[in-house]
Design a protein around this motif. Structure first.
Motif, PDB file in Angstrom:
ATOM      1  N   GLN A 121     -48.900  58.648  19.124  1.00 22.55           N
ATOM      2  CA  GLN A 121     -48.678  60.053  19.437  1.00 22.55           C
ATOM      3  C   GLN A 121     -47.304  60.474  18.930  1.00 22.55           C
ATOM      4  O   GLN A 121     -46.347  59.718  19.027  1.00 22.55           O
ATOM      5  CB  GLN A 121     -48.777  60.301  20.944  1.00 22.55           C
ATOM      6  N   ARG A 122     -47.237  61.701  18.375  1.00 21.05           N
ATOM      7  CA  ARG A 122     -45.974  62.185  17.823  1.00 21.05           C
ATOM      8  C   ARG A 122     -45.704  63.601  18.305  1.00 21.05           C
ATOM      9  O   ARG A 122     -46.618  64.410  18.472  1.00 21.05           O
ATOM     10  CB  ARG A 122     -46.015  62.177  16.291  1.00 21.05           C
ATOM     11  N   SER A 123     -44.436  63.894  18.516  1.00 18.18           N
ATOM     12  CA  SER A 123     -44.013  65.232  18.900  1.00 18.18           C
ATOM     13  C   SER A 123     -42.575  65.432  18.440  1.00 18.18           C
ATOM     14  O   SER A 123     -41.689  64.658  18.812  1.00 18.18           O
ATOM     15  CB  SER A 123     -44.101  65.419  20.419  1.00 18.18           C
ATOM     16  N   GLN A 158     -42.548  73.358  16.595  1.00 18.52           N
ATOM     17  CA  GLN A 158     -42.867  72.080  17.221  1.00 18.52           C
ATOM     18  C   GLN A 158     -44.245  71.602  16.767  1.00 18.52           C
ATOM     19  O   GLN A 158     -45.194  72.379  16.704  1.00 18.52           O
ATOM     20  CB  GLN A 158     -42.843  72.190  18.744  1.00 18.52           C
ATOM     21  N   ASP A 191     -47.218  68.663  17.556  1.00 11.48           N
ATOM     22  CA  ASP A 191     -47.740  67.659  18.472  1.00 11.48           C
ATOM     23  C   ASP A 191     -49.087  67.179  17.940  1.00 11.48           C
ATOM     24  O   ASP A 191     -49.986  67.998  17.699  1.00 11.48           O
ATOM     25  CB  ASP A 191     -47.915  68.237  19.879  1.00 11.48           C
ATOM     26  N   TYR A 192     -49.234  65.880  17.772  1.00  7.84           N
ATOM     27  CA  TYR A 192     -50.491  65.339  17.270  1.00  7.84           C
ATOM     28  C   TYR A 192     -50.577  63.846  17.602  1.00  7.84           C
ATOM     29  O   TYR A 192     -49.579  63.205  17.963  1.00  7.84           O
ATOM     30  CB  TYR A 192     -50.615  65.535  15.756  1.00  7.84           C
TER      31      TYR A 192
END
Length: 266
Positions: free
Chosen positions: A133-135, A143, A145-146
């Protein structure tokens, strides 16, 4: 003199097309060099094209890093998988005969063209659960988020590294759709991250081709500046021209080039 002007022109066309539609210029350079300089072996075509792409990717990677849109964690892992593939591809390029190279490259171009023409507009529902997970926030304050399945990206990165080094192409045409459609990367992050990955694997691929003597450095000397100029022109034109139409035109052009390579190459 005419030869040098042709090389600069090829580099400009490669940089222009790559900048307009987000593809590496190898799809332009390899067929152009094959048609204009039939004395070059498949290995020399791949090595010379890859070297030009290495120099051309430096500025792009720098720009994306300034924009803070590179997922360094993914890029480094994907590059670590692509590097062994790029070494194998460079080694095998010396063993591929002219006829086999052009037929294989032609098939590769057709597959890429079909992907450009019929690319889904939404991510494909991947059955494997995300493992990463990345943010983060880019320089402009947006921003992202994925989450994605890391093993899938690693396996495909190895294959992309292999094909890119074997044929002398950047690999972005395969890696970017994979990241956006299968791994659910935001498009801007996919392009930036893919560029860093390709840049890192291209260093090793170019080094391997150099050791094997597959690079015509005099050609690179004129191809690389032309590609840089073309890239700048393409970046400015991209804002004024419709992207989907450009992709379709390029896809049709690549199919024509592929058929010509498969029937007349080698």
């Amino acid at each position: 003199m005419l030869t040098y002007l042709l090389l600069i022109g090829i580099g400009m066309l490669a940089g222009l097309s790559g900048s307009l539609v987000g593809l590496g210029g190898g799809f332009i350079v390899v067929p152009a060099l094959a048609f204009l300089f039939p004395e070059l072996s498949p290995a020399q075509l791949a090595g010379t094209s890859m070297t030009m792409l290495l120099f051309n990717s430096i500025s792009s990677t720098y720009v994306y890093s300034r924009q803070k849109r590179i997922d360094y964690s993914a890029a480094l892992r994907f590059a670590a998988a692509a590097i062994p593939g790029s070494i194998i591809g460079a080694l095998l390029s010396t063993m591929v005969t002219g006829r086999l190279f052009f037929i294989s490259f032609g098939i590769f171009l057709i597959l890429v063209s079909l992907l450009l023409l019929f690319k889904p507009t939404r991510p494909i529902a991947w059955p494997l659960r995300p493992t990463a997970q990345r943010s983060f926030i880019d320089r402009s304050g947006v921003q992202f988020d994925y989450a994605y399945h890391m093993p899938t990206g690693i396996v495909i990165s190895f294959l992309v590294g292999f094909l890119a080094s074997l044929f002398g192409v950047g690999g972005g045409s395969l890696m970017i759709p994979t990241m956006t459609l299968l791994l659910a990367f935001p498009p801007h992050i996919a392009v930036a991250t893919s560029m860093l990955q390709i840049f890192l694997s291209a260093i090793v691929s170019t080094g391997t081709h150099a050791v094997l003597g597959n690079i015509d450095w005099m050609m690179v000397l004129f191809l690389a500046p032309g590609a840089l100029i073309g890239g700048q022109l393409g970046a400015r034109l991209a804002r004024r021209l419709p992207g989907p139409l450009l992709l379709k035109i390029l896809a049709v052009f690549l199919i024509v080039v592929a058929v010509r390579l498969m029937t007349n190459g080698g």
